[in-house]
Design a protein around this motif. Structure first.
Motif, PDB file in Angstrom:
ATOM      1  N   ALA A  65      -6.301   8.473   0.340  1.00 31.14           N
ATOM      2  CA  ALA A  65      -5.247   8.424  -0.681  1.00 31.14           C
ATOM      3  C   ALA A  65      -5.580   7.358  -1.719  1.00 31.14           C
ATOM      4  O   ALA A  65      -5.504   7.600  -2.934  1.00 31.14           O
ATOM      5  N   TRP A  66      -5.988   6.182  -1.249  1.00 32.54           N
ATOM      6  CA  TRP A  66      -6.377   5.117  -2.191  1.00 32.54           C
ATOM      7  C   TRP A  66      -7.587   5.539  -3.025  1.00 32.54           C
ATOM      8  O   TRP A  66      -7.633   5.294  -4.228  1.00 32.54           O
ATOM      9  N   ASN A  69       1.925   6.667  -6.967  1.00 35.76           N
ATOM     10  CA  ASN A  69       0.825   7.434  -7.563  1.00 35.76           C
ATOM     11  C   ASN A  69       0.567   8.769  -6.862  1.00 35.76           C
ATOM     12  O   ASN A  69      -0.431   9.437  -7.130  1.00 35.76           O
ATOM     13  N   ALA A  70       1.472   9.170  -5.978  1.00 34.67           N
ATOM     14  CA  ALA A  70       1.209  10.318  -5.097  1.00 34.67           C
ATOM     15  C   ALA A  70       0.862  11.590  -5.857  1.00 34.67           C
ATOM     16  O   ALA A  70       0.046  12.397  -5.396  1.00 34.67           O
ATOM     17  N   ALA A  73      -4.850   7.459   4.624  1.00 35.78           N
ATOM     18  CA  ALA A  73      -4.473   6.379   3.707  1.00 35.78           C
ATOM     19  C   ALA A  73      -5.671   5.913   2.891  1.00 35.78           C
ATOM     20  O   ALA A  73      -5.549   5.609   1.695  1.00 35.78           O
ATOM     21  N   ILE A  75      -2.501  13.283  -6.208  1.00 36.18           N
ATOM     22  CA  ILE A  75      -3.145  13.872  -5.027  1.00 36.18           C
ATOM     23  C   ILE A  75      -2.753  15.351  -4.948  1.00 36.18           C
ATOM     24  O   ILE A  75      -1.568  15.682  -4.984  1.00 36.18           O
ATOM     25  N   SER A 131       0.835  -1.201   0.000  1.00 36.31           N
ATOM     26  CA  SER A 131       0.000   0.000   0.000  1.00 36.31           C
ATOM     27  C   SER A 131       0.872   1.254   0.000  1.00 36.31           C
ATOM     28  O   SER A 131       0.655   2.189  -0.783  1.00 36.31           O
ATOM     29  N   ILE A 141       0.924   3.979  -3.018  1.00 33.15           N
ATOM     30  CA  ILE A 141       0.595   5.390  -2.759  1.00 33.15           C
ATOM     31  C   ILE A 141       1.751   6.285  -3.218  1.00 33.15           C
ATOM     32  O   ILE A 141       1.546   7.314  -3.869  1.00 33.15           O
ATOM     33  N   ILE A 157      -6.492   7.940  -5.653  1.00 38.05           N
ATOM     34  CA  ILE A 157      -5.793   7.246  -6.742  1.00 38.05           C
ATOM     35  C   ILE A 157      -6.809   6.527  -7.642  1.00 38.05           C
ATOM     36  O   ILE A 157      -6.766   6.630  -8.867  1.00 38.05           O
ATOM     37  N   ILE A 173       6.244  11.176   2.318  1.00 38.78           N
ATOM     38  CA  ILE A 173       5.322  10.083   2.663  1.00 38.78           C
ATOM     39  C   ILE A 173       6.105   9.026   3.432  1.00 38.78           C
ATOM     40  O   ILE A 173       7.270   8.770   3.119  1.00 38.78           O
ATOM     41  N   THR A 185       0.380   4.415   7.710  1.00 39.67           N
ATOM     42  CA  THR A 185       0.824   5.176   6.543  1.00 39.67           C
ATOM     43  C   THR A 185       0.492   6.643   6.800  1.00 39.67           C
ATOM     44  O   THR A 185      -0.449   6.947   7.522  1.00 39.67           O
ATOM     45  N   SER A 195       1.706  11.160   5.878  1.00 39.88           N
ATOM     46  CA  SER A 195       2.565  12.128   5.200  1.00 39.88           C
ATOM     47  C   SER A 195       2.860  13.276   6.151  1.00 39.88           C
ATOM     48  O   SER A 195       2.464  13.256   7.322  1.00 39.88           O
TER      49      SER A 195
END
Ligand code: VG1
Ligand code: CO
Length: 585
Positions: free
Chosen positions: A421-422, A331-332, A418, A335, A324, A328, A425, A397, A405, A407
């Protein structure tokens, strides 16, 4: 408002672990136990140069049994120690990330609040027969650094008195608002403000993520989700976000009413303890698919008692926390928080966390750090510029294999961050609702195809005899040199050592952070003793194998030989009398 000096004497075993002090609730409720520890914190903080009369003290907890009584005691002790302003979460509830967010939001970071007590034993069970805990965070919003906790511990071993204002009236913490209490002679005025628990944190998350995009995803007829708060503190936060902000029906929330014993459950978001959710997502406790009646949601997530951990699931698909983190990071930049700051700059993982994120960091040319277990080590890196005027590692991150998880938006791990974030994405990968859904599983598998797969699992042996467990660790430490270069089965031990961390920002050293066997093919076997166990010793065994070809094996199959080797290397059977773990994650 007369402070009384109450005589006391040192109580054994008040050494804070990876994340605060955790013990049986009954121990915390026993005479002077909480008082001794809280006074020791105040003494350490004041000796460290903090003028507690100038700033504000924040207090909140995960709602477990004894939370509200402990809050009233800490207020009375705070007043006696000179604190004049308090912020208390409504109903005593503040998740760990919300404490961090709220401290940081309410006034300039270095002035307004000097610290916070968070009353939680995190994912440990709660209730009169289970665990209670207390953590202290500083004005940055992060866990107190090692030196402050060491000073606190030293104080607990010599304490003679604690200070308390027994005449300070009990504060009604069920209603938002301010109470002012003045001394009869007008010499002191104390203000206790009860603050809305979710407000600051939710406001912060709205600035980080693309809420419109996430809403569009959630509104798709072919996308469904569930979020299990496991009766912990996260319930009100999940309601504020998914129902109030994102307009979803309450049916997306599971177990969202906080209970002081987590309804008898174990509020730990993993395949073993998040039983209801795992079943709803069509999985068993080892992550294998099972048949369930009716449709399975597209996305499932869970949080722990204090809301800082997360588990991410797709339809019949479990995402390991290490994967995970890597996904993340990869693909950050979809965001807004990262894209608007020129893109993600640095990443960190704790040592036992798998190396999946290392490959992404290398590929994307990010600064990369490997730290000891526990969130406090990440904070220095995030604050590198602010504190030490060094290099700026933000936006940043970080994550741990233990379902944590986060930042640099706060200084704690953040469960709901988290999850969002998913979803962010997924939203960016699914811009067109008329096209078939790109799923959690699709994203994870694409990731493996590109970077390879780090097969990973952790075995926990809970409630071991501490003497045996320590002897086992000592033996492996002593044998490190002779193990280096040895061949075991089809592996060669390239290095055997005990992890030692030198903080690149302030040079502080953390030694003995875990025995490692680093194999020549990149596989790893690691052993640590837990620093959060309320009683007894917990041995953690971490196993990792990197594969670029065979990407679809069951985890147990991929790790079979390495697991057998790990059991041999530690010889836990001899030292602790068993080689059957209590939990596998
Ligand atoms: C465990 C985890 C660690 C985590 C810590 C606090 O520590 O392994 O990664 O930071 O718990 O998390 P240990 O020392 O028991 O391995 V929490 O959510 O319990 O505050
Ligand atoms: Co936690």
């Amino acid at each position: 408002l007369k402070p009384t000096l109450v005589k006391t004497s040192p109580i054994d075993g008040q050494k804070p672990g990876t994340s605060g002090l955790r013990k049986k609730t009954k121990v915390f409720m026993s005479e002077n136990y909480l008082n001794n520890f809280v006074q020791s914190v105040f003494d350490a903080v004041i000796a460290n140069g903090t003028n507690v009369s100038e700033g504000t003290l924040m207090i909140g907890g995960d709602g477990r049994y004894f939370n509200t009584e402990a809050i009233q005691t800490i207020i009375k002790m705070g007043v006696a120690n000179g604190v004049k302003r308090f912020w208390i979460g409504q109903d005593g509830l503040l998740s760990t990330p919300a404490v961090s967010a709220t401290i940081r939001e309410r006034g300039p970071v270095w002035q307004s609040a000097f610290g916070a007590f968070i009353l939680t034993a995190s994912h440990n069970p709660g209730g009169p027969e289970e665990d209670f805990g207390i953590k202290y965070n500083t004005q940055t919003g992060g866990p107190a650094p090692e030196y402050l906790m060491e000073a606190t511990y030293a104080n607990t071993t010599t304490i003679k008195n604690y200070k308390i204002c027994e005449d300070f009236p009990a504060v009604d913490i069920s209603k938002v608002g301010s109470t002012t209490v003045s001394a009869a002679d007008g010499s002191t005025t104390v203000v206790v403000e009860v603050i809305p628990s979710t407000q600051s944190h939710v406001a912060l998350l709205k600035t980080i993520f693309d809420f419109d995009g996430i809403k569009a995803l959630l509104d798709r007829p072919d996308f469904t989700m569930v979020y299990d708060s496991m009766h912990g503190v996260n319930g009100p936060f999940s309601k504020a976000i998914f129902v109030d902000e994102l307009g979803q029906p309450e049916s997306v929330l599971m177990n969202h009413i906080p209970k002081d014993d987590f309804a008898g459950g174990h509020a730990d978001p993993n395949l073993t303890y998040a039983k209801d959710l795992v079943k709803t997502m069509g999985l068993d406790r080892t992550g294998n698919k099972i048949d369930v009646a009716g449709p399975i949601p597209s996305f499932g997530a869970a949080a722990d008692g204090d809301g800082d951990r997360n588990m991410i699931l797709g339809t019949q698909f479990f995402v390991t926390p290490s994967d995970s983190l890597a996904v993340i990071v990869a693909n950050a930049n979809c965001i807004p928080f990262f894209s608007t700051q020129g893109g993600l700059k640095a990443v960190a993982r704790s040592m036992p966390t798998s190396g999946a994120v290392d490959r992404v960091a290398k590929d994307l040319n990010l600064d990369f750090f490997e730290t000891p277990t526990g969130w406090k080590f990440f904070g220095n890196l995030m604050d590198s510029k602010a504190i030490f005027k060094g290099k700026d590692y933000t936006p940043f991150i970080c994550g741990e294999e233990s379902f944590g998880t986060g930042s640099d938006h706060v200084r704690e791990k953040d469960g709901i961050w988290a999850v969002l974030a998913w979803l962010n994405i997924l939203a960016s990968r699914n811009p067109d609702a008329s096209k078939p859904l790109v799923t959690v599983e699709d994203i994870a598998k694409e990731h493996w195809a590109k970077y390879g797969r780090n097969y990973y699992c952790r075995w926990d042996f809970e409630n071991m005899d501490a003497k045996g467990a320590n002897a086992m660790m000592e033996k492996m430490r002593a044998d490190s040199a002779s193990n280096t270069g040895r061949t075991v089965g089809s592996y060669t031990i390239a290095t055997a050592d005990d992890f030692r961390y030198v903080d690149p920002v302030d040079g502080s050293v953390a030694a003995k952070q875990g025995v490692r066997f680093l194999m020549s093919d990149g596989s790893r076997v690691i052993f640590r003793l837990s620093g959060t166990a309320g009683s007894g010793a917990t041995v953690r065994m971490y196993i990792e194998q990197y594969e670029t070809e065979k990407l679809d094996l069951p985890v147990a199959t991929a790790l079979e030989e390495l697991t057998a080797i790990a059991l041999q290397l530690c010889d836990i059977k001899t030292f602790c009398g068993t080689e059957t773990p209590t939990v596998i994650t």
